[in-house]
Design an enzyme around this catalytic site. Structure first.
Site, PDB file in Angstrom:
ATOM      1  N   THR A 126     -10.970   4.664   9.884  1.00  0.00           N
ATOM      2  CA  THR A 126     -10.883   3.858  11.117  1.00  0.00           C
ATOM      3  C   THR A 126     -10.342   4.653  12.306  1.00  0.00           C
ATOM      4  O   THR A 126     -10.363   4.174  13.434  1.00  0.00           O
ATOM      5  CB  THR A 126      -9.997   2.609  10.900  1.00  0.00           C
ATOM      6  OG1 THR A 126      -8.841   3.007  10.175  1.00  0.00           O
ATOM      7  CG2 THR A 126     -10.721   1.535  10.141  1.00  0.00           C
ATOM      8  N   LYS A 160       0.845  -1.192   0.000  1.00  0.00           N
ATOM      9  CA  LYS A 160       0.000   0.000   0.000  1.00  0.00           C
ATOM     10  C   LYS A 160       0.884   1.247   0.000  1.00  0.00           C
ATOM     11  O   LYS A 160       1.639   1.481   0.943  1.00  0.00           O
ATOM     12  CB  LYS A 160      -0.917   0.023   1.221  1.00  0.00           C
ATOM     13  CG  LYS A 160      -1.884   1.200   1.183  1.00  0.00           C
ATOM     14  CD  LYS A 160      -2.871   1.157   2.338  1.00  0.00           C
ATOM     15  CE  LYS A 160      -2.361   1.845   3.563  1.00  0.00           C
ATOM     16  NZ  LYS A 160      -2.240   3.308   3.436  1.00  0.00           N
ATOM     17  N   ASP A 190      -3.090   4.343  -2.285  1.00  0.00           N
ATOM     18  CA  ASP A 190      -4.087   4.820  -1.309  1.00  0.00           C
ATOM     19  C   ASP A 190      -4.053   6.346  -1.257  1.00  0.00           C
ATOM     20  O   ASP A 190      -3.483   6.930  -0.342  1.00  0.00           O
ATOM     21  CB  ASP A 190      -3.733   4.193   0.057  1.00  0.00           C
ATOM     22  CG  ASP A 190      -4.647   4.628   1.173  1.00  0.00           C
ATOM     23  OD1 ASP A 190      -5.770   5.078   0.905  1.00  0.00           O
ATOM     24  OD2 ASP A 190      -4.228   4.502   2.345  1.00  0.00           O
ATOM     25  N   LEU A 191      -4.667   6.981  -2.262  1.00  0.00           N
ATOM     26  CA  LEU A 191      -4.645   8.446  -2.314  1.00  0.00           C
ATOM     27  C   LEU A 191      -5.973   9.055  -1.873  1.00  0.00           C
ATOM     28  O   LEU A 191      -6.089  10.266  -1.757  1.00  0.00           O
ATOM     29  CB  LEU A 191      -4.294   8.936  -3.731  1.00  0.00           C
ATOM     30  CG  LEU A 191      -2.938   8.487  -4.280  1.00  0.00           C
ATOM     31  CD1 LEU A 191      -2.691   9.091  -5.655  1.00  0.00           C
ATOM     32  CD2 LEU A 191      -1.802   8.865  -3.326  1.00  0.00           C
ATOM     33  N   LYS A 192      -6.987   8.229  -1.699  1.00  0.00           N
ATOM     34  CA  LYS A 192      -8.307   8.689  -1.208  1.00  0.00           C
ATOM     35  C   LYS A 192      -8.766   9.946  -1.944  1.00  0.00           C
ATOM     36  O   LYS A 192      -8.958  11.013  -1.343  1.00  0.00           O
ATOM     37  CB  LYS A 192      -8.258   8.948   0.297  1.00  0.00           C
ATOM     38  CG  LYS A 192      -7.836   7.747   1.129  1.00  0.00           C
ATOM     39  CD  LYS A 192      -7.987   8.028   2.614  1.00  0.00           C
ATOM     40  CE  LYS A 192      -7.567   6.866   3.473  1.00  0.00           C
ATOM     41  NZ  LYS A 192      -6.107   6.665   3.561  1.00  0.00           N
ATOM     42  N   GLY A 239       0.214  -1.671   8.975  1.00  0.00           N
ATOM     43  CA  GLY A 239       1.339  -0.755   8.830  1.00  0.00           C
ATOM     44  C   GLY A 239       2.314  -0.897   9.985  1.00  0.00           C
ATOM     45  O   GLY A 239       3.238  -1.718   9.953  1.00  0.00           O
ATOM     46  N   ARG A 240       2.081  -0.096  11.026  1.00  0.00           N
ATOM     47  CA  ARG A 240       3.040  -0.035  12.126  1.00  0.00           C
ATOM     48  C   ARG A 240       3.423  -1.386  12.744  1.00  0.00           C
ATOM     49  O   ARG A 240       4.598  -1.602  13.040  1.00  0.00           O
ATOM     50  CB  ARG A 240       2.530   0.952  13.193  1.00  0.00           C
ATOM     51  CG  ARG A 240       2.722   2.390  12.749  1.00  0.00           C
ATOM     52  CD  ARG A 240       1.885   3.361  13.536  1.00  0.00           C
ATOM     53  NE  ARG A 240       0.486   3.325  13.130  1.00  0.00           N
ATOM     54  CZ  ARG A 240      -0.453   4.163  13.555  1.00  0.00           C
ATOM     55  NH1 ARG A 240      -0.144   5.116  14.414  1.00  0.00           N
ATOM     56  NH2 ARG A 240      -1.692   4.064  13.124  1.00  0.00           N
ATOM     57  N   ASP A 243     -12.903  15.086  -4.729  1.00  0.00           N
ATOM     58  CA  ASP A 243     -12.952  16.391  -5.396  1.00  0.00           C
ATOM     59  C   ASP A 243     -14.242  16.428  -6.210  1.00  0.00           C
ATOM     60  O   ASP A 243     -15.114  15.561  -6.038  1.00  0.00           O
ATOM     61  CB  ASP A 243     -11.694  16.551  -6.284  1.00  0.00           C
ATOM     62  CG  ASP A 243     -11.282  18.011  -6.416  1.00  0.00           C
ATOM     63  OD1 ASP A 243     -12.151  18.835  -6.761  1.00  0.00           O
ATOM     64  OD2 ASP A 243     -10.101  18.323  -6.183  1.00  0.00           O
ATOM     65  N   ILE A 244     -14.362  17.374  -7.117  1.00  0.00           N
ATOM     66  CA  ILE A 244     -15.545  17.385  -7.980  1.00  0.00           C
ATOM     67  C   ILE A 244     -15.414  16.229  -8.976  1.00  0.00           C
ATOM     68  O   ILE A 244     -14.296  15.757  -9.242  1.00  0.00           O
ATOM     69  CB  ILE A 244     -15.718  18.743  -8.707  1.00  0.00           C
ATOM     70  CG1 ILE A 244     -14.491  19.076  -9.561  1.00  0.00           C
ATOM     71  CG2 ILE A 244     -15.981  19.858  -7.691  1.00  0.00           C
ATOM     72  CD1 ILE A 244     -14.690  20.292 -10.460  1.00  0.00           C
ATOM     73  N   PRO A 245     -16.545  15.724  -9.508  1.00  0.00           N
ATOM     74  CA  PRO A 245     -16.496  14.513 -10.337  1.00  0.00           C
ATOM     75  C   PRO A 245     -15.473  14.551 -11.461  1.00  0.00           C
ATOM     76  O   PRO A 245     -14.705  13.589 -11.638  1.00  0.00           O
ATOM     77  CB  PRO A 245     -17.932  14.417 -10.876  1.00  0.00           C
ATOM     78  CG  PRO A 245     -18.772  15.056  -9.814  1.00  0.00           C
ATOM     79  CD  PRO A 245     -17.941  16.187  -9.265  1.00  0.00           C
TER      80      PRO A 245
HETATM   81  O1  C5P Z   1       0.004   1.691  10.985  1.00  0.00           O
HETATM   82  P1  C5P Z   1      -1.397   1.222  10.713  1.00  0.00           P
HETATM   83  O2  C5P Z   1      -1.508  -0.275  10.619  1.00  0.00           O
HETATM   84  O3  C5P Z   1      -2.423   1.847  11.627  1.00  0.00           O
HETATM   85  O4  C5P Z   1      -1.664   1.791   9.241  1.00  0.00           O
HETATM   86  C1  C5P Z   1      -2.926   1.786   8.632  1.00  0.00           C
HETATM   87  C2  C5P Z   1      -2.784   2.322   7.251  1.00  0.00           C
HETATM   88  O5  C5P Z   1      -4.079   2.296   6.642  1.00  0.00           O
HETATM   89  C3  C5P Z   1      -2.319   3.773   7.162  1.00  0.00           C
HETATM   90  O6  C5P Z   1      -1.542   3.880   5.971  1.00  0.00           O
HETATM   91  C4  C5P Z   1      -3.592   4.578   7.016  1.00  0.00           C
HETATM   92  O7  C5P Z   1      -3.424   5.748   6.245  1.00  0.00           O
HETATM   93  C5  C5P Z   1      -4.478   3.602   6.235  1.00  0.00           C
HETATM   94  N1  C5P Z   1      -5.918   3.774   6.387  1.00  0.00           N
HETATM   95  C6  C5P Z   1      -6.543   3.743   7.618  1.00  0.00           C
HETATM   96  N2  C5P Z   1      -7.898   3.899   7.701  1.00  0.00           N
HETATM   97  C7  C5P Z   1      -8.633   4.087   6.602  1.00  0.00           C
HETATM   98  C8  C5P Z   1      -8.001   4.111   5.362  1.00  0.00           C
HETATM   99  C9  C5P Z   1      -6.628   3.936   5.286  1.00  0.00           C
HETATM  100  O8  C5P Z   1      -5.890   3.545   8.628  1.00  0.00           O
HETATM  101  N3  C5P Z   1      -9.945   4.181   6.695  1.00  0.00           N
END
Ligand code: C5P
Length: 227
Positions: A118, A30, A59-61, A207-208, A64-66
């Site tokens: 989340t 990701k 993962d750029l989320k 991630g972490r 914006d406008i359509p």
């Molecule tokens: O370090 P951790 O496991 O919390 O990382 C979660 C990853 O998922 C991060 O890159 C965060 O930007 C991404 N993310 C998130 N919640 C979302 C969408 C993406 O935590 N709803």
């Protein structure tokens, strides 16, 4: 269920070192805002050089406008990534416009839409959306499904309900995973692997717990064994 490893380290070389360490595993990578803003599309090519079989989730989320979202989606599709995402709160017209724009590609990337981040707890979510997380996330998911999007980003706690209200094939990708009960950090709605399995999550994002571990590859190995 697939494991998606978040490359959220502070420098490109640290991310690439991590990817080298896990290069023999069947995982998705990701690439989020931090890495992409800093290292751009060249970084995506570097990842594929390490192992061409890696799948990439950008993962750029987009929100914006359509027309602007569709323009951005078209650029993203040209990178050859396997999946990217938009915000469901951009609305159905925006999501439909994105999907329509991708029709010209022979192998378009999968598109997911973010429902409720989340990191939200109920109180802060209410302050923004004036609704509880579960019902708003389900409503976002229905809008998303009806717009032709392939799935959603949601917490484990909404995954099953979203599938019940859309389709079992509708993808759920769930961040906020602490595979073996590790520290939650800023995440408010965390779950472990068993919960993710029970709730039929298709992708878990970690991630972490991986990149802050002393031996990231052994954590990846342990997670994959549990999947
Ligand atoms: O370090 P951790 O496991 O919390 O990382 C979660 C990853 O998922 C991060 O890159 C965060 O930007 C991404 N993310 C998130 N919640 C979302 C969408 C993406 O935590 N709803």
């Amino acid at each position: 269920m697939k494991l998606c490893v978040a490359l959220d380290l502070p420098t490109a070389s640290e991310n690439l070192k991590l990817v080298h360490e896990i290069k023999d595993y069947d995982v998705w990578l990701k690439v989020g805002l931090r890495a992409f803003i800093r290292d751009g599309k060249e970084f995506l090519k570097e990842l594929k050089k390490i192992n061409p079989n890696f799948k990439i989730f950008l993962d750029l989320k987009l929100h914006d406008i359509p027309n602007t979202m569709a323009d951005a989606a078209e650029e993203v599709a040209q990178f050859g990534v396997d999946m990217f995402n938009v915000h469901a709160s951009a609305g159905k017209i925006a999501m439909q416009t994105v999907m329509k724009r991708l029709e010209k590609f022979e192998n378009p990337p999968l598109v997911l839409a973010v429902t409720a981040l989340t990191s939200f707890d109920e109180e802060n979510f209410q302050a923004v959306y004036n609704q509880d997380i579960a019902s708003k996330a389900t409503q976002f998911a229905k809008d998303t499904y009806e717009s032709g999007i392939n799935g959603v980003v949601c917490s484990v706690f909404e995954s099953m309900d979203i599938k019940d209200n859309t389709s079992k094939e509708f993808i759920t990708l769930t961040p906020g995973i602490r595979p073996f009960g590790e520290n939650a950090g800023d995440q408010k709605r965390v779950a472990d692997i068993n919960m993710a399995k029970n709730e039929l999550s298709d992708f878990i994002v970690v991630g972490r717990p991986i990149y802050q571990a002393e031996d990231p590859s052994s954590v990846v190995k342990r997670i994959l064994e549990k999947l």
